[in-house]
Design an enzyme around this catalytic site. Sequence first.
Site, PDB file in Angstrom:
ATOM      1  N   GLU A  75       6.327 -10.123  15.344  1.00  0.00           N
ATOM      2  CA  GLU A  75       5.854 -10.782  16.689  1.00  0.00           C
ATOM      3  C   GLU A  75       6.052 -12.238  16.881  1.00  0.00           C
ATOM      4  O   GLU A  75       6.225 -12.792  17.746  1.00  0.00           O
ATOM      5  CB  GLU A  75       4.514 -10.281  17.098  1.00  0.00           C
ATOM      6  CG  GLU A  75       4.246 -10.554  18.402  1.00  0.00           C
ATOM      7  CD  GLU A  75       2.754  -9.934  18.729  1.00  0.00           C
ATOM      8  OE1 GLU A  75       2.160 -10.221  19.698  1.00  0.00           O
ATOM      9  OE2 GLU A  75       2.151  -9.247  17.771  1.00  0.00           O
ATOM     10  N   ARG A  77       0.860  -1.167   0.031  1.00  0.00           N
ATOM     11  CA  ARG A  77      -0.157  -0.112  -0.229  1.00  0.00           C
ATOM     12  C   ARG A  77       0.695   1.312   0.149  1.00  0.00           C
ATOM     13  O   ARG A  77       0.261   2.341  -0.323  1.00  0.00           O
ATOM     14  CB  ARG A  77      -0.884   0.082   1.036  1.00  0.00           C
ATOM     15  CG  ARG A  77      -2.019  -1.084   1.021  1.00  0.00           C
ATOM     16  CD  ARG A  77      -2.823  -1.122   1.843  1.00  0.00           C
ATOM     17  NE  ARG A  77      -2.432  -1.261   3.452  1.00  0.00           N
ATOM     18  CZ  ARG A  77      -3.191  -1.173   4.593  1.00  0.00           C
ATOM     19  NH1 ARG A  77      -4.389  -0.975   4.510  1.00  0.00           N
ATOM     20  NH2 ARG A  77      -2.534  -1.263   5.728  1.00  0.00           N
TER      21      ARG A  77
END
Length: 172
Positions: A95, A58
């Site tokens: 993560e 994006r």
Amino acid sequence: MDLKSKIRVIEDFPKKGISFKDITTLLKDGAAFREIVDTIAEDLREKNIDIVVGPEARGFMIAAAVAYALGAAFVPVRKPGKLPAETRTYEYDLEYGVDQLEVHVDAIYEGAKVAVVDDLLATGGTVSAVIKLIESLGGTVSQCEFLIELEELKGREKLQGYDIESFVKYPC
């Protein structure tokens, strides 16, 4: 213009618990898209930017338009295997695992003034990796610009020492 009102929020996408900020609704509004591109370009104009870097995917949409508005070069940073010529790769921690980003080795030159433009600042992991790639090729990151910032994720803390600007802020 209230840019936040142009961003659609989709709950539980792509998985439960995520509040996805969909910028396609802003992009399809010509006035809103022009507003964010013009605002970012104006913010960068006095910095004499040589190259605008946009991370996949994006970030491409906004960064390419900003580069055009500035008369600067546009350089995409991609996931592995998407660029056809010789690349520099940077691996970074997520993560739950690792990811990689790549840029053509000839895309950034020594001493280039570079702006990183992306749609979203969350934890700062992606943009930190982009910065490492730029600096490893001799570029200087003059500014990082984001349409959206998820403030509770504290991505700004990971980017200390860099000039950061965001235009629409969410608690998360």
